[in-house]
Structures are given as structure tokens and as C-alpha cells.
Design a protein around this motif. Structure first.
Motif, PDB file in Angstrom:
ATOM      1  N   UNK A 282       0.813  -1.217   0.000  1.00 57.27           N
ATOM      2  CA  UNK A 282       0.000   0.000   0.000  1.00 57.27           C
ATOM      3  C   UNK A 282       0.847   1.268   0.000  1.00 57.27           C
ATOM      4  N   UNK A 283       2.128   1.165   0.332  1.00 53.88           N
ATOM      5  CA  UNK A 283       2.949   2.378   0.348  1.00 53.88           C
ATOM      6  C   UNK A 283       3.358   2.821  -1.054  1.00 53.88           C
ATOM      7  N   UNK A 284       3.213   1.958  -2.068  1.00 53.85           N
ATOM      8  CA  UNK A 284       3.572   2.363  -3.431  1.00 53.85           C
ATOM      9  C   UNK A 284       2.337   2.741  -4.259  1.00 53.85           C
TER      10      UNK A 284
ATOM     11  N   UNK B 160      -6.014   4.756  -3.182  1.00 58.01           N
ATOM     12  CA  UNK B 160      -6.362   4.102  -1.915  1.00 58.01           C
ATOM     13  C   UNK B 160      -7.638   4.683  -1.326  1.00 58.01           C
ATOM     14  N   UNK B 161      -7.779   6.012  -1.386  1.00 60.39           N
ATOM     15  CA  UNK B 161      -8.988   6.650  -0.853  1.00 60.39           C
ATOM     16  C   UNK B 161     -10.206   6.199  -1.644  1.00 60.39           C
ATOM     17  N   UNK B 162     -10.101   6.156  -2.973  1.00 60.00           N
ATOM     18  CA  UNK B 162     -11.223   5.704  -3.799  1.00 60.00           C
ATOM     19  C   UNK B 162     -11.565   4.237  -3.523  1.00 60.00           C
ATOM     20  N   UNK B 163     -10.570   3.418  -3.340  1.00 60.03           N
ATOM     21  CA  UNK B 163     -10.801   2.006  -3.038  1.00 60.03           C
ATOM     22  C   UNK B 163     -11.528   1.841  -1.707  1.00 60.03           C
ATOM     23  N   UNK B 164     -11.044   2.548  -0.698  1.00 62.29           N
ATOM     24  CA  UNK B 164     -11.690   2.437   0.624  1.00 62.29           C
ATOM     25  C   UNK B 164     -13.090   3.032   0.608  1.00 62.29           C
ATOM     26  N   UNK B 165     -13.277   4.114  -0.108  1.00 60.35           N
ATOM     27  CA  UNK B 165     -14.606   4.703  -0.235  1.00 60.35           C
ATOM     28  C   UNK B 165     -15.559   3.735  -0.935  1.00 60.35           C
ATOM     29  N   UNK B 166     -15.083   3.045  -1.953  1.00 64.00           N
ATOM     30  CA  UNK B 166     -15.897   2.052  -2.639  1.00 64.00           C
ATOM     31  C   UNK B 166     -16.301   0.915  -1.708  1.00 64.00           C
TER      32      UNK B 166
END
Length: 137
Positions: free
Chosen positions: A96-98, A104-110
Motif C-alpha cells: 500500500x505504500x507504493x 487508496x482513498x477511492x478504493x476504501x470509499x468504494x
């Protein structure tokens, strides 16, 4: 009779009696109670036999660990495939650091949206589903 066949007899007997009592269940309350009792005993016997099997397997694994886990020359190709698979998994892992923070925000929001929609389907089904008449016309 051999002693090794006793566990299967203790397993089959409650199963057969459960089925027999369930067939006669509509006849009276006695058969309904007997069927429920036999179902409970079948589940208990099944649980006890599974625990016994797990205990026996664990006991053998503890006694003969080296014999069961030592590398064999005939399995060298399988060991190579396991090693190669582990190395490929390590090389193809996405950390996740790369990943860009926007992705990442869009993935978690989804993920949150999917969970909320699932909750909405469960808690307010009348909002999404209605009844209707089926016409042959």
C-alpha cells in the motif's frame, strides 16, 4: 467383530434411527420428540467422533513429526514448485505504500459504499423492492 468397526456403528445407529423416527414424526408427539432427541444424539456422536479423530491425528503428528515432514528426494520437483510459488508471491505482492493515495482513498470509499448499500438492502427492503401483479395480458 473387530474393535475398529465400533466407531462407525456408533455413528450409523443414531443416523438411521433419526431417519426412521422422522418418517414416523407425523403420527404422534412421541415420534416427534424421539426424532428430535435422536437428531441431538446424532449431532453429539458426530461431534465426539470428530474430536476423537482430531486428537488421534494430532497425537500421530506429535509422535512422528520428522517422518511425516522430512524432505524426500522423490519430491524435489514439488519442493521447487513450492519455492518458486513463494518467490513469485513475494515479487507480485502490491504494497500500500507504493499505491497513490488517491487510488487508496477511492478504493476504501468504494468498500464503504458497498457495505452501506448492503445494509440498506437489509434494513430498508421496501425502498428497493415492491410487490406487483403478474398479468398474462
Amino acid at each position: 467383530m473387530e474393535l475398529g468397526t465400533l466407531p462407525i456403528i456408533f455413528f450409523i445407529l443414531p443416523c438411521v434411527l433419526t431417519g426412521a423416527f422422522y418418517v414416523r414424526k407425523p403420527e404422534s408427539d412421541f415420534w416427534k420428540s424421539a426424532a428430535d432427541l435422536m437428531l441431538s444424539s446424532t449431532l453429539l456422536v458426530n461431534l465426539v467422533l470428530w474430536v476423537g479423530a482430531a486428537w488421534a491425528i494430532q497425537e500421530k503428528l506429535e509422535q512422528k513429526h520428522w517422518e511425516l515432514s522430512k524432505p524426500l528426494l522423490q519430491n524435489v520437483d514439488l519442493d521447487w514448485l513450492d519455492f518458486r510459488s513463494r518467490k513469485l508471491d513475494e515479487a507480485s505482492a502490491i504494497r500500500s505504500d507504493i499505491i497513490p493515495s488517491v487510488v487508496l482513498v477511492l478504493f476504501r470509499l468504494g468498500c464503504v459504499v458497498v457495505v452501506l448499500i448492503g445494509h440498506a438492502f437489509y434494513w430498508v427492503p421496501t425502498y428497493f423492492f415492491t410487490s406487483f401483479e403478474v398479468n398474462s395480458e
